[in-house]
Design a protein around this motif. Structure first.
Motif, PDB file in Angstrom:
ATOM      1  N   ALA A 157       4.286   6.839  -3.965  1.00 26.84           N
ATOM      2  CA  ALA A 157       4.169   6.001  -2.968  1.00 26.84           C
ATOM      3  C   ALA A 157       3.861   4.569  -3.386  1.00 26.84           C
ATOM      4  CB  ALA A 157       2.895   6.296  -2.112  1.00 26.84           C
ATOM      5  N   ILE A 158       3.326   4.406  -4.175  1.00 26.92           N
ATOM      6  CA  ILE A 158       2.999   2.851  -5.039  1.00 26.92           C
ATOM      7  C   ILE A 158       4.504   2.812  -5.579  1.00 26.92           C
ATOM      8  CG2 ILE A 158       2.107   1.682  -6.847  1.00 26.92           C
ATOM      9  CD1 ILE A 158      -0.477   3.332  -6.398  1.00 26.92           C
ATOM     10  N   ASP A 159       5.210   3.398  -6.122  1.00 29.33           N
ATOM     11  CA  ASP A 159       6.420   3.204  -6.733  1.00 29.33           C
ATOM     12  C   ASP A 159       7.410   2.835  -5.810  1.00 29.33           C
ATOM     13  OD1 ASP A 159       8.152   2.921  -9.352  1.00 29.33           O
ATOM     14  OD2 ASP A 159       9.291   4.368  -8.399  1.00 29.33           O
ATOM     15  N   ALA A 201       5.124  13.535   0.493  1.00 28.66           N
ATOM     16  CA  ALA A 201       5.489  12.076   0.010  1.00 28.66           C
ATOM     17  C   ALA A 201       6.010  11.258   0.814  1.00 28.66           C
ATOM     18  CB  ALA A 201       6.459  12.562  -1.147  1.00 28.66           C
ATOM     19  N   ALA A 202       6.832  11.689   2.017  1.00 31.27           N
ATOM     20  CA  ALA A 202       7.355  10.821   3.136  1.00 31.27           C
ATOM     21  C   ALA A 202       6.112  10.303   4.113  1.00 31.27           C
ATOM     22  CB  ALA A 202       8.319  11.655   3.913  1.00 31.27           C
ATOM     23  N   ALA A 203       5.092  11.087   4.210  1.00 33.15           N
ATOM     24  CA  ALA A 203       4.006  10.822   5.095  1.00 33.15           C
ATOM     25  C   ALA A 203       3.143   9.653   4.401  1.00 33.15           C
ATOM     26  CB  ALA A 203       3.298  11.952   5.488  1.00 33.15           C
ATOM     27  N   LEU A 204       2.729   9.936   3.086  1.00 35.94           N
ATOM     28  CA  LEU A 204       1.876   8.927   2.337  1.00 35.94           C
ATOM     29  C   LEU A 204       2.689   7.685   1.996  1.00 35.94           C
ATOM     30  CD1 LEU A 204      -0.581   8.167   1.095  1.00 35.94           C
ATOM     31  CD2 LEU A 204       0.061   9.382  -0.936  1.00 35.94           C
ATOM     32  N   GLY A 205       4.009   8.000   1.748  1.00 37.35           N
ATOM     33  CA  GLY A 205       4.689   6.730   1.601  1.00 37.35           C
ATOM     34  C   GLY A 205       4.826   5.668   2.792  1.00 37.35           C
ATOM     35  N   ASN A 206       5.013   6.261   3.903  1.00 40.09           N
ATOM     36  CA  ASN A 206       5.022   5.546   5.101  1.00 40.09           C
ATOM     37  C   ASN A 206       3.774   4.815   5.356  1.00 40.09           C
ATOM     38  OD1 ASN A 206       7.750   6.605   5.780  1.00 40.09           O
ATOM     39  ND2 ASN A 206       7.144   8.151   7.043  1.00 40.09           N
ATOM     40  N   LEU A 207       2.718   5.460   5.157  1.00 39.12           N
ATOM     41  CA  LEU A 207       1.428   4.697   5.232  1.00 39.12           C
ATOM     42  C   LEU A 207       1.289   3.477   4.350  1.00 39.12           C
ATOM     43  CD1 LEU A 207      -0.995   7.688   5.981  1.00 39.12           C
ATOM     44  CD2 LEU A 207      -0.162   6.246   7.507  1.00 39.12           C
ATOM     45  N   VAL A 208       1.561   3.739   3.074  1.00 37.92           N
ATOM     46  CA  VAL A 208       1.681   2.638   2.046  1.00 37.92           C
ATOM     47  C   VAL A 208       2.687   1.728   2.540  1.00 37.92           C
ATOM     48  CG1 VAL A 208       1.813   2.070  -0.441  1.00 37.92           C
ATOM     49  CG2 VAL A 208       0.623   4.117   0.221  1.00 37.92           C
ATOM     50  N   GLU A 209       3.683   2.007   2.809  1.00 39.98           N
ATOM     51  CA  GLU A 209       4.958   0.934   3.166  1.00 39.98           C
ATOM     52  C   GLU A 209       4.297   0.185   4.424  1.00 39.98           C
ATOM     53  OE1 GLU A 209       9.642   0.744   3.808  1.00 39.98           O
ATOM     54  OE2 GLU A 209       8.527   2.719   3.981  1.00 39.98           O
ATOM     55  N   ASN A 210       3.885   0.768   5.308  1.00 40.37           N
ATOM     56  CA  ASN A 210       3.313  -0.029   6.643  1.00 40.37           C
ATOM     57  C   ASN A 210       2.310  -1.003   6.237  1.00 40.37           C
ATOM     58  OD1 ASN A 210       5.050   1.245   8.021  1.00 40.37           O
ATOM     59  ND2 ASN A 210       3.587   2.404   9.359  1.00 40.37           N
ATOM     60  N   ALA A 211       1.157  -0.552   5.229  1.00 36.44           N
ATOM     61  CA  ALA A 211       0.163  -1.346   4.726  1.00 36.44           C
ATOM     62  C   ALA A 211       0.709  -2.472   4.098  1.00 36.44           C
ATOM     63  CB  ALA A 211      -0.766  -0.690   3.940  1.00 36.44           C
ATOM     64  N   PRO A 221       0.503 -12.205   2.448  1.00 37.19           N
ATOM     65  CA  PRO A 221       0.839 -12.461   0.726  1.00 37.19           C
ATOM     66  C   PRO A 221      -0.771 -12.512   0.257  1.00 37.19           C
ATOM     67  CG  PRO A 221       2.412 -13.718   2.036  1.00 37.19           C
ATOM     68  CD  PRO A 221       1.411 -13.222   3.181  1.00 37.19           C
ATOM     69  N   ARG A 222      -0.566 -12.149  -0.955  1.00 38.15           N
ATOM     70  CA  ARG A 222      -1.839 -12.310  -1.722  1.00 38.15           C
ATOM     71  C   ARG A 222      -2.922 -11.600  -1.407  1.00 38.15           C
ATOM     72  NH1 ARG A 222       0.990 -16.894  -1.722  1.00 38.15           N
ATOM     73  NH2 ARG A 222      -0.303 -17.822  -0.102  1.00 38.15           N
ATOM     74  N   THR A 223      -2.762 -10.398  -0.700  1.00 34.63           N
ATOM     75  CA  THR A 223      -3.990  -9.546  -0.135  1.00 34.63           C
ATOM     76  C   THR A 223      -3.964  -8.009  -1.108  1.00 34.63           C
ATOM     77  OG1 THR A 223      -2.649  -8.708   1.594  1.00 34.63           O
ATOM     78  CG2 THR A 223      -3.994 -10.418   1.951  1.00 34.63           C
ATOM     79  N   GLN A 243       8.602  -4.515  -2.704  1.00 36.40           N
ATOM     80  CA  GLN A 243       8.305  -5.314  -1.677  1.00 36.40           C
ATOM     81  C   GLN A 243       6.708  -5.905  -1.884  1.00 36.40           C
ATOM     82  OE1 GLN A 243       9.313  -2.141  -1.585  1.00 36.40           O
ATOM     83  NE2 GLN A 243       9.715  -1.645   0.438  1.00 36.40           N
ATOM     84  N   ALA A 244       5.764  -5.316  -2.419  1.00 32.30           N
ATOM     85  CA  ALA A 244       4.414  -5.666  -2.786  1.00 32.30           C
ATOM     86  C   ALA A 244       4.306  -6.936  -3.657  1.00 32.30           C
ATOM     87  CB  ALA A 244       3.621  -4.551  -3.398  1.00 32.30           C
ATOM     88  N   ALA A 245       5.454  -6.716  -5.037  1.00 30.43           N
ATOM     89  CA  ALA A 245       5.649  -7.863  -5.697  1.00 30.43           C
ATOM     90  C   ALA A 245       6.188  -9.184  -5.195  1.00 30.43           C
ATOM     91  CB  ALA A 245       6.476  -7.346  -6.894  1.00 30.43           C
ATOM     92  N   ALA A 246       6.937  -8.858  -4.219  1.00 31.26           N
ATOM     93  CA  ALA A 246       7.662 -10.106  -3.589  1.00 31.26           C
ATOM     94  C   ALA A 246       6.488 -10.850  -2.755  1.00 31.26           C
ATOM     95  CB  ALA A 246       8.810  -9.759  -2.691  1.00 31.26           C
ATOM     96  N   LYS A 247       5.451 -10.042  -2.276  1.00 37.62           N
ATOM     97  CA  LYS A 247       4.473 -10.687  -1.493  1.00 37.62           C
ATOM     98  C   LYS A 247       3.019 -10.675  -2.367  1.00 37.62           C
ATOM     99  CE  LYS A 247       4.084  -9.229   2.708  1.00 37.62           C
ATOM    100  NZ  LYS A 247       4.067  -8.194   3.944  1.00 37.62           N
ATOM    101  N   GLN A 248       3.078 -10.520  -3.482  1.00 36.09           N
ATOM    102  CA  GLN A 248       1.943 -10.645  -4.410  1.00 36.09           C
ATOM    103  C   GLN A 248       0.561  -9.720  -3.917  1.00 36.09           C
ATOM    104  OE1 GLN A 248       1.051 -14.660  -5.307  1.00 36.09           O
ATOM    105  NE2 GLN A 248       3.243 -15.197  -5.693  1.00 36.09           N
ATOM    106  N   ILE A 249       1.067  -8.660  -3.466  1.00 35.81           N
ATOM    107  CA  ILE A 249       0.239  -7.856  -3.004  1.00 35.81           C
ATOM    108  C   ILE A 249      -0.229  -6.684  -4.088  1.00 35.81           C
ATOM    109  CG2 ILE A 249      -0.454  -6.024  -1.111  1.00 35.81           C
ATOM    110  CD1 ILE A 249       1.326  -7.308   0.845  1.00 35.81           C
TER     111      ILE A 249
END
Length: 423
Positions: free
Chosen positions: A248-250, A281-291, A297-299, A255-261
């Motif tokens: 999920a992190i990968d 994997a799809a369920a957890l990936g959706n939660l992390v992607e929404n977050a 930025p920078r959170t 997107q996270a790097a672009a927003k410095q998250i």
């Protein structure tokens, strides 16, 4: 001679008295029997409740097996027979029909003998006025010469399912039409700008974005169709929670790097689930992607894992659950939206969803995946502070070729602080 006449007169008077007494006794006996039949007193059993004329043979047995609420009304609109469901729905109270529409239909049927069937919306018993009414189908028919039968069937759930299906078809059509229309316009723009390489490159980039959005929407519709039945998986397998989190992190790293998250993971290492790896994997990936998408930025986005007791969490038989929490510092969710975030195509912030390419199906997929694996998903949120989505799934066993991990906390790097399991 005078004595004989007097004796005859006396006998005649006595016979007349006996006849009158017998007639009065017979009338009194009939009246007492009728009173005992329709609500009078019984000398041996004492006072008995009012009883209406008996139902035709076999009707009582048929009414007892019907799924619909059944009410039999007498000539004076009194309730002769009512099922327990009729009392539960609030149709009958204190031995009388409590819904005016049903009484009006019964009286009309009693007058003309015609069978009537209508659809009504009735208030829920014991609920506030703002609550969703009950959608019922009512059928009224004469029962013999004096009784009227009222059948009421609750259609609320069926109508809700039909409404969800209609909304789903309308939303899918709308969502598919948007990227398809954009691709059509962009292709025309590319054809018109064939002599301008910069314009062609710009339009081609836009076409790629719309094509990616269309592919994502189609894939999520396929994923949702696979899990929406809430059925148990076929051939489940042990799934490592650490691998799901890493995947999920990968998935959201760019997107996270672009927003410095910063995406930080912590909790208990070596936990396993038992289920379909792709769905989890799809369920957890959706939660992390929404977050990540809904965080400024920078959170920081935090993923925490722990093992809990199912008796404490769900009130069921004692067992182990794996709890995975995803916490963000985003815009938060209002109380009215919290109840609907798991609906198909529902978006808390439609403008932001369009900007990030969201389809509105991610959380619905998470809900169905959790249900199909025997777990739950919940949300805690405060507007302006952030949200925490928590997956609770039954714990699984590690593969036999691997040692079972203990409860030791996973060692974290200096840039990944230990996180609390709940926000």
């Amino acid at each position: 001679m005078d004595v004989n006449v007097a004796a005859a007169a006396a006998c005649a008077i006595a016979g007349l008295g006996v006849g009158l007494t017998a007639s009065i006794a017979f009338r009194w006996s009939e009246r007492e029997q009728a009173r005992g039949r329709y609500g009078g007193t019984n000398r041996n059993q004492g006072p008995s409740p009012a009883q209406e004329p008996p139902l035709p043979p076999g009707v009582d047995t048929v009414l007892s097996v019907l799924r619909s609420c059944a009410i039999v009304l007498g000539e004076g609109d009194e309730v002769v027979k009512a099922s327990s469901a009729a009392y539960a729905m609030g149709l009958v109270r204190g031995g009388a029909v409590a819904v005016d529409q049903l009484l009006a239909l019964a009286r009309a049927t009693r007058r003309d003998g015609e069978i009537r069937q209508v659809e009504l919306e009735l208030p829920r018993p014991g609920a506030a006025r703002a609550a969703e009414p009950l959608a019922v189908s009512v059928r009224v028919a004469p029962l013999g010469s004096r009784l009227v039968l009222v059948l009421v069937e609750d259609q609320t759930d069926r109508r809700r399912v039909e409404a969800v299906r209609r909304d789903f078809v309308a939303n899918v059509s709308h969502e598919l039409k948007t990227p398809v229309g954009a691709l059509s316009l962009l292709s025309e723009a590319v054809a018109d700008a064939s002599d301008d390489p910069e314009a062609v490159q710009r339009f081609a980039g836009r076409m790629q974005i719309e094509a990616t959005r269309l592919a994502s929407l189609v894939q999520e519709i396929i994923d949702l169709s696979r899990v929406q039945d809430d059925r148990l998986m076929v051939d489940p397998e042990p799934v490592a929670v650490d691998e799901l989190i890493a995947e999920a992190i990968d998935r959201c790293r760019q997107q996270a790097a672009a927003k410095q998250i910063l995406i930080a993971a912590g909790g208990i290492a070596g936990l396993y689930l038992h289920g379909n790896r792709g769905q989890l994997a799809a369920a957890l990936g959706n939660l992390v992607e929404n977050a990540v998408n809904y965080s400024p930025p920078r959170t920081r986005v935090a993923i925490a894992t722990r093992r809990i007791s199912s008796a404490a969490a769900l009130g069921e038989a004692d067992g182990e659950l794996i709890e995975i929490s995803v916490t963000d510092q985003g815009i938060g969710i209002s109380e009215k939206d919290r109840e609907r975030v798991f609906e198909r195509f529902y978006r808390v912030d439609p403008a932001r969803s369009r900007q990030t390419g969201g389809t509105g199906l991610g959380l619905s997929i998470v809900k169905h995946v959790a249900a199909s694996h025997g777990g739950t998903v919940s949300v805690w949120s405060v507007e302006g502070q952030g949200s925490t989505f928590t997956l609770r799934l039954p714990a699984g066993q590690a593969p036999v070729d691997l040692p079972r991990a203990g409860d030791a906390a996973e060692p974290l790097s200096e840039t990944t602080p230990q996180l609390a399991p709940e926000a």
